[in-house]
Design a protein around this motif. Structure first.
Motif, mmCIF file in Angstrom:
data_model
loop_
_atom_site.group_PDB
_atom_site.id
_atom_site.type_symbol
_atom_site.label_atom_id
_atom_site.label_comp_id
_atom_site.label_asym_id
_atom_site.label_seq_id
_atom_site.Cartn_x
_atom_site.Cartn_y
_atom_site.Cartn_z
ATOM 1 N N PRO A 59 89.254 55.747 14.439
ATOM 2 C CA PRO A 59 89.188 54.284 14.611
ATOM 3 C C PRO A 59 87.864 53.719 14.101
ATOM 4 C CG PRO A 59 88.785 55.391 16.697
ATOM 5 C CD PRO A 59 89.088 56.468 15.684
ATOM 6 N N ILE A 60 87.943 52.572 13.472
ATOM 7 C CA ILE A 60 86.752 51.862 13.011
ATOM 8 C C ILE A 60 86.822 50.458 13.584
ATOM 9 C CG2 ILE A 60 85.443 51.058 11.006
ATOM 10 C CD1 ILE A 60 86.906 53.288 9.427
ATOM 11 N N ASP A 61 85.841 50.099 14.373
ATOM 12 C CA ASP A 61 85.837 48.811 15.056
ATOM 13 C C ASP A 61 84.778 47.912 14.424
ATOM 14 O OD1 ASP A 61 86.049 46.702 16.782
ATOM 15 O OD2 ASP A 61 85.425 47.804 18.571
ATOM 16 N N PHE A 62 85.223 46.801 13.861
ATOM 17 C CA PHE A 62 84.295 45.838 13.266
ATOM 18 C C PHE A 62 83.836 44.793 14.282
ATOM 19 C CE2 PHE A 62 84.207 47.174 8.945
ATOM 20 C CZ PHE A 62 85.424 47.801 8.724
ATOM 21 N N GLY A 63 84.339 44.880 15.503
ATOM 22 C CA GLY A 63 83.932 43.940 16.541
ATOM 23 C C GLY A 63 84.792 42.688 16.564
ATOM 24 N N ARG A 74 77.507 41.967 3.561
ATOM 25 C CA ARG A 74 77.484 43.408 3.855
ATOM 26 C C ARG A 74 76.958 43.744 5.253
ATOM 27 N NH1 ARG A 74 80.984 44.677 0.120
ATOM 28 N NH2 ARG A 74 80.232 44.631 -1.974
ATOM 29 N N ILE A 75 76.810 42.756 6.122
ATOM 30 C CA ILE A 75 76.348 43.065 7.479
ATOM 31 C C ILE A 75 77.460 43.679 8.336
ATOM 32 C CG2 ILE A 75 74.562 41.290 7.453
ATOM 33 C CD1 ILE A 75 76.383 39.581 9.222
ATOM 34 N N TYR A 76 78.687 43.622 7.840
ATOM 35 C CA TYR A 76 79.813 44.172 8.600
ATOM 36 C C TYR A 76 80.221 45.556 8.086
ATOM 37 C CZ TYR A 76 79.997 39.456 10.374
ATOM 38 O OH TYR A 76 79.673 38.262 10.937
ATOM 39 N N GLU A 77 79.271 46.304 7.616
ATOM 40 C CA GLU A 77 79.552 47.672 7.149
ATOM 41 C C GLU A 77 79.481 48.625 8.340
ATOM 42 O OE1 GLU A 77 78.205 50.863 3.711
ATOM 43 O OE2 GLU A 77 77.377 48.837 3.695
ATOM 44 N N ARG A 78 80.459 49.519 8.445
ATOM 45 C CA ARG A 78 80.522 50.504 9.534
ATOM 46 C C ARG A 78 80.695 51.899 8.943
ATOM 47 N NH1 ARG A 78 79.130 46.444 11.555
ATOM 48 N NH2 ARG A 78 80.058 45.334 13.306
ATOM 49 N N SER A 79 80.034 52.872 9.541
ATOM 50 C CA SER A 79 80.221 54.259 9.088
ATOM 51 C C SER A 79 81.591 54.752 9.563
ATOM 52 C CB SER A 79 79.112 55.165 9.626
ATOM 53 O OG SER A 79 79.213 55.272 11.017
ATOM 54 N N ILE A 80 82.137 55.674 8.808
ATOM 55 C CA ILE A 80 83.415 56.290 9.154
ATOM 56 C C ILE A 80 83.101 57.689 9.675
ATOM 57 C CG2 ILE A 80 85.668 57.068 8.326
ATOM 58 C CD1 ILE A 80 85.444 54.928 6.120
ATOM 59 N N PRO A 81 83.146 57.859 10.983
ATOM 60 C CA PRO A 81 82.817 59.174 11.561
ATOM 61 C C PRO A 81 84.010 60.123 11.441
ATOM 62 C CG PRO A 81 83.373 57.640 13.304
ATOM 63 C CD PRO A 81 83.457 56.870 12.010
ATOM 64 N N ALA A 118 89.928 42.241 3.035
ATOM 65 C CA ALA A 118 90.145 43.640 2.690
ATOM 66 C C ALA A 118 88.993 44.491 3.208
ATOM 67 C CB ALA A 118 90.274 43.790 1.173
ATOM 68 N N ILE A 119 89.155 45.795 3.064
ATOM 69 C CA ILE A 119 88.124 46.760 3.445
ATOM 70 C C ILE A 119 87.729 47.537 2.192
ATOM 71 C CG2 ILE A 119 87.550 48.740 4.900
ATOM 72 C CD1 ILE A 119 88.298 46.270 6.528
ATOM 73 N N GLU A 120 86.446 47.458 1.847
ATOM 74 C CA GLU A 120 85.932 48.266 0.743
ATOM 75 C C GLU A 120 85.405 49.565 1.335
ATOM 76 O OE1 GLU A 120 83.476 46.588 -2.606
ATOM 77 O OE2 GLU A 120 81.986 47.917 -1.677
ATOM 78 N N LEU A 121 85.813 50.674 0.755
ATOM 79 C CA LEU A 121 85.370 51.988 1.225
ATOM 80 C C LEU A 121 84.254 52.492 0.330
ATOM 81 C CD1 LEU A 121 88.987 53.087 1.834
ATOM 82 C CD2 LEU A 121 87.292 52.742 3.613
ATOM 83 N N LYS A 122 83.297 53.186 0.952
ATOM 84 C CA LYS A 122 82.152 53.707 0.209
ATOM 85 C C LYS A 122 81.975 55.189 0.496
ATOM 86 C CE LYS A 122 79.448 49.474 0.049
ATOM 87 N NZ LYS A 122 78.103 48.933 0.293
#
Length: 172
Positions: A59-63, A74-81, A118-122
């Motif tokens: 799960p990835i939660d952007f809040g 880009r302040i809404y970037e989250r790591s994918i654990p 959309a969600i950009e993946l890095k």
């Protein structure tokens, strides 16, 4: 004697015909000889390269407080654990893919349930196009992250959104 029940006669005829057919098959099968040959099958069975995240969702939660005007900052970037268990792998040369549906405005990013969002993946800080393979060598696993982006030529309305993708790992 006159037989007034034609069904009994038909049944006897069918029984007699069936018995004649069975005897004919038995007679023919005795005159046929069997032939045999040997077939050799060679197969290489590979262990799966890795088990991704213990086969559990990531799960990835952007809040709940994303401000539309600040999405592209880009302040809404989250790591994918994620966790990879590659102990059964036969090779260290691996490849990774995040599979999912592309956004209508950019098929290289993951589409969401909300129009123009959309969600950009890095991977290691660089854009990782969805549905494309990216090579890596275990144990140097890429650092993955996801960032919310919007269509520059469309508007985004408030509300909840979802997106779903699948992380795949395979041999190169």
């Amino acid at each position: 004697m006159i037989n007034l029940n034609p069904r009994k006669k038909t049944g006897l005829l069918l029984f007699g015909f069936a018995m004649t057919a069975i005897f004919a098959v038995i007679s023919i099968s005795r005159s046929v000889q069997a032939f045999s040959t040997t077939a050799t099958v060679k197969v290489k069975v590979l262990a799966p390269p890795c088990i991704v995240n213990g086969n559990r969702d990531i799960p990835i939660d952007f809040g709940n407080d994303i401000i539309v005007s600040r999405i592209d900052s880009r302040i809404y970037e989250r790591s994918i654990p994620y966790v990879l268990d590659c102990s059964a792998g036969t090779s260290k040369a691996l490849k990774m893919q995040i599979r999912g549906g592309g956004a209508s405005f950019d098929t290289t990013v993951l589409g969401t349930s909300k129009a123009n969002l959309a969600i950009e993946l890095k991977s290691n800080g660089s854009k990782m196009a969805i549905n494309s393979w990216h090579n890596f060598t275990d144990p140097a696993r890429p650092s993955l992250s996801a960032v919310v982006i919007k269509n520059r030529s469309g508007s985004v309305t408030g509300g909840y959104f979802t997106a779903t993708s699948t992380l795949l790992v395979d041999y190169q």
